[in-house]
Design an enzyme around this catalytic site. Structure first.
Site, PDB file in Angstrom:
ATOM      1  N   SER A 217       0.826  -1.275  -0.066  1.00 47.84           N
ATOM      2  CA  SER A 217      -0.027   0.037   0.087  1.00 47.84           C
ATOM      3  C   SER A 217       0.961   1.248   0.041  1.00 47.84           C
ATOM      4  O   SER A 217       0.432   2.213   0.134  1.00 47.84           O
ATOM      5  CB  SER A 217      -0.832   0.158   1.100  1.00 47.84           C
ATOM      6  OG  SER A 217      -0.340  -0.263   2.293  1.00 47.84           O
TER       7      SER A 217
ATOM      8  N   HIS B 277     -39.419  23.101 -12.285  1.00 47.45           N
ATOM      9  CA  HIS B 277     -39.255  22.295 -13.648  1.00 47.45           C
ATOM     10  C   HIS B 277     -38.527  23.014 -14.826  1.00 47.45           C
ATOM     11  O   HIS B 277     -38.815  22.844 -16.050  1.00 47.45           O
ATOM     12  CB  HIS B 277     -40.724  22.122 -14.209  1.00 47.45           C
ATOM     13  CG  HIS B 277     -41.652  21.492 -13.034  1.00 47.45           C
ATOM     14  ND1 HIS B 277     -41.751  19.955 -12.861  1.00 47.45           N
ATOM     15  CD2 HIS B 277     -42.414  22.481 -12.205  1.00 47.45           C
ATOM     16  CE1 HIS B 277     -42.471  20.136 -11.812  1.00 47.45           C
ATOM     17  NE2 HIS B 277     -43.128  21.424 -11.311  1.00 47.45           N
TER      18      HIS B 277
ATOM     19  N   SER C 240     -12.509  26.428 -27.802  1.00 46.11           N
ATOM     20  CA  SER C 240     -12.621  24.988 -28.685  1.00 46.11           C
ATOM     21  C   SER C 240     -11.266  25.059 -29.798  1.00 46.11           C
ATOM     22  O   SER C 240     -10.961  26.123 -29.981  1.00 46.11           O
ATOM     23  CB  SER C 240     -14.127  25.164 -29.268  1.00 46.11           C
ATOM     24  OG  SER C 240     -13.866  24.574 -30.519  1.00 46.11           O
TER      25      SER C 240
ATOM     26  N   LYS D  71     -16.212  29.777 -29.205  1.00 45.52           N
ATOM     27  CA  LYS D  71     -16.593  29.133 -28.116  1.00 45.52           C
ATOM     28  C   LYS D  71     -16.051  29.776 -26.988  1.00 45.52           C
ATOM     29  O   LYS D  71     -14.852  30.215 -27.150  1.00 45.52           O
ATOM     30  CB  LYS D  71     -16.323  27.536 -28.271  1.00 45.52           C
ATOM     31  CG  LYS D  71     -17.381  26.856 -29.402  1.00 45.52           C
ATOM     32  CD  LYS D  71     -18.831  27.061 -28.794  1.00 45.52           C
ATOM     33  CE  LYS D  71     -19.281  26.229 -27.672  1.00 45.52           C
ATOM     34  NZ  LYS D  71     -19.003  24.860 -28.028  1.00 45.52           N
TER      35      LYS D  71
ATOM     36  N   GLU E 199     -18.291  22.181 -15.657  1.00 44.62           N
ATOM     37  CA  GLU E 199     -18.517  20.717 -16.210  1.00 44.62           C
ATOM     38  C   GLU E 199     -17.725  19.653 -15.413  1.00 44.62           C
ATOM     39  O   GLU E 199     -18.191  18.639 -14.984  1.00 44.62           O
ATOM     40  CB  GLU E 199     -18.451  20.640 -17.527  1.00 44.62           C
ATOM     41  CG  GLU E 199     -19.342  21.640 -18.513  1.00 44.62           C
ATOM     42  CD  GLU E 199     -19.256  21.633 -19.664  1.00 44.62           C
ATOM     43  OE1 GLU E 199     -18.681  20.601 -20.508  1.00 44.62           O
ATOM     44  OE2 GLU E 199     -19.340  22.635 -20.358  1.00 44.62           O
TER      45      GLU E 199
HETATM   46  N1  ARG Z   1      -1.441  -1.473   4.815  1.00 44.55           N
HETATM   47  C1  ARG Z   1      -2.276  -1.945   5.688  1.00 44.55           C
HETATM   48  C2  ARG Z   1      -3.607  -1.067   5.623  1.00 44.55           C
HETATM   49  O1  ARG Z   1      -3.537  -0.203   5.018  1.00 44.55           O
HETATM   50  C3  ARG Z   1      -1.853  -1.751   6.895  1.00 44.55           C
HETATM   51  C4  ARG Z   1      -2.161  -2.818   8.125  1.00 44.55           C
HETATM   52  C5  ARG Z   1      -1.604  -4.025   7.897  1.00 44.55           C
HETATM   53  N2  ARG Z   1      -2.074  -5.041   8.923  1.00 44.55           N
HETATM   54  C6  ARG Z   1      -2.052  -6.273   8.668  1.00 44.55           C
HETATM   55  N3  ARG Z   1      -2.257  -7.042   9.558  1.00 44.55           N
HETATM   56  N4  ARG Z   1      -1.796  -6.798   7.316  1.00 44.55           N
HETATM   57  O2  ARG Z   1      -4.702  -1.783   5.923  1.00 44.55           O
END
Ligand code: ARG
Length: 457
Positions: A22, A155, A276, A282, A289
């Site tokens: 992560s 409306h 544009s 334009k 948007e």
């Molecule tokens: N990277 C993990 C998360 O974001 C951290 C916690 C990890 N804990 C574990 N027991 N794998 O959730």
């Protein structure tokens, strides 16, 4: 080398490592992770779980790592599993055994539950700051245009006259509630989970209240399973952000309509418009948007969070790692939208003549005409309503408006009419008289904008 190398015979497969990791999205929490570790180490030292001088060494090492990352001297290793592992590894590389003692009575499960709370609490404050800024811009603009008559719609059909200031303040009210919702979400995040450890707390005599105090939390989570397993605060925040995006999206839709030649109620500043590649004439409201379009991804983030959580047995499951990209995206998106939206609104040019022109044509004073018959002539409202409907039909037939229809025609349909009707249906009168609490009259706009501005202080 993994944290769990003792238990395993092989290294993790490289591609699987990328899948499992992560770090690409949680490294943004490095400051919170370090802040949490410093508080944890301080508490371990104060509670006698670690010798005081060792705790101090750990804290100093963590501070050094923080300033090295801040300055760019230390870069975060993209191969680390997550930010928690990276920082602990770096501390150990610098301090040896002391670094290895930091994780006493802690798990990454309560660590991540802490980091994300710390991170999102700050983000909530940043978002409410931006929303307040937008509300202030709306109030200032509303005061400038408190007497500018425009058609109010139902409306998308012209319905009754209002003022542009009143219309802007409708959004100010919605955004004020968004601020309230974000503040509420922040309150529910304000509970410190460290000490929950993996799921079952710990046998060490932790002083959780001290950790909470050091980190600025006003409470401590009361159940170790709940402390690590729930992300309801992320859902709540995503929900508050989604509602803010709904409001910005509706506002954007109106900006887009108002910029069109069909309306031409406003013109956006060149700095917040695009052209544009082929059509030289334009000027497009791309920013509005995009804000309207980006609401979709935020609602997606909310759905992601709800769906990730709904089937998880207690306590931590790796699925929960999916919380971060979703809630970060929601936060980032609202922040970016507001960054462009606030100056776009602040610099837009309002074209009151066009608003008035539109208001003068759509029979938006028909209700006032009926009210005149009730008020000045004593007719029951239902009769007055019917007579006015007949008048409108007559106007359409003749290509006239209520203002230009001759009195003789009025009297043909209802002899009670006299010259006074023209005054009663004048747009300014219609608007100035709508001074019921919450109404669009200029004096109301002034009072409401003043009230909101003082709430913001
Ligand atoms: N990277 C993990 C998360 O974001 C951290 C916690 C990890 N804990 C574990 N027991 N794998 O959730």
């Amino acid at each position: 080398m993994k944290l769990w190398a003792g238990r395993f015979q092989k290294e993790i497969d490289q591609k699987t490592n990328d899948f499992n990791s992560s770090i690409s999205f949680d490294s943004r929490m490095y400051r919170e992770d370090i802040e949490g570790s410093i508080a944890h180490a301080t508490m371990l030292g104060a509670s006698g779980i670690l010798p005081k001088d060792e705790a101090d060494r750990i804290c100093a090492g963590l501070e050094e790592i923080r300033s090295d990352i801040d300055s760019g001297k230390l870069s975060i290793d993209p191969n680390a599993e997550d930010i928690h592992t990276f920082i602990e590894g770096e501390l150990t590389a610098r301090l040896g055994d002391s670094g290895k003692r930091l994780h006493t009575a802690r798990s990454r499960n309560d660590q991540v539950a802490l980091d994300i709370r710390l991170y999102l609490k700050k983000e909530c404050a940043a978002l409410t700051g931006q929303l307040r800024e937008l509300i202030a811009v709306l109030c200032r603009k509303a005061l400038l245009h408190k007497g500018d008559v425009m058609p109010g719609y139902t409306h998308l059909q012209r319905a009754q006259p209002i003022t542009f200031g009143h219309h802007l303040l409708a959004y100010a009210e919605m955004l004020l509630r968004d601020v309230g919702r974000l503040e509420d979400a922040a309150k529910r995040m304000d509970s410190m989970p460290l000490g929950s450890c993996a799921l079952a707390g710990t046998t060490y005599p932790l002083d959780r209240e001290l950790t909470a105090k050091l980190l600025g939390f006003s409470a401590v989570t009361q159940n170790s399973l709940d402390g690590v397993a729930d992300r309801d605060f992320c859902v709540e925040l995503a929900c508050a952000i989604s509602l803010a995006m709904v409001h910005l999206s509706r506002f954007s839709e109106e900006i887009i309509l108002w910029c069109s030649w069909e309306f031409k109620f406003i013109e956006l500043d060149d700095a917040f418009s695009t052209g544009s590649s082929i059509m030289p004439q334009k000027k497009n409201p791309d920013i509005a948007e995009l804000v309207r379009g980006k609401s979709g991804r935020v609602f997606g983030d909310l759905m992601t969070l709800l769906t990730v959580l709904k089937g998880l047995p207690l306590a931590y499951n790796k699925d929960m790692q999916e919380d971060k990209e979703a809630i970060f995206d929601a936060v980032d998106t609202l922040k970016m939208c507001l960054t462009a939206f606030i100056p776009m609104i602040d610099t837009m040019k309002v074209l009151p003549e066009n608003m008035r022109h539109a208001a003068a044509k759509g029979f938006i004073n028909a209700t006032d005409c009926a009210d005149y018959l009730v008020d000045a002539k004593g007719l029951p409202f239902r009769d007055a309503y019917k007579i006015t409907g007949t008048l409108v039909a007559r106007c359409i037939e003749k290509g006239l408006t209520l203002e230009t229809l001759p009195l003789s025609e009025y009297q043909e349909i209802c002899p009670a009419f006299d010259e006074g009707v023209y005054d009663a249906i004048s747009l300014d009168r219609c608007v100035n008289n709508r001074k019921v609490l919450g109404g669009p009259a200029p004096e109301n706009v002034e009072a409401q904008a003043g009230r909101i501005l003082s709430l913001l202080k």
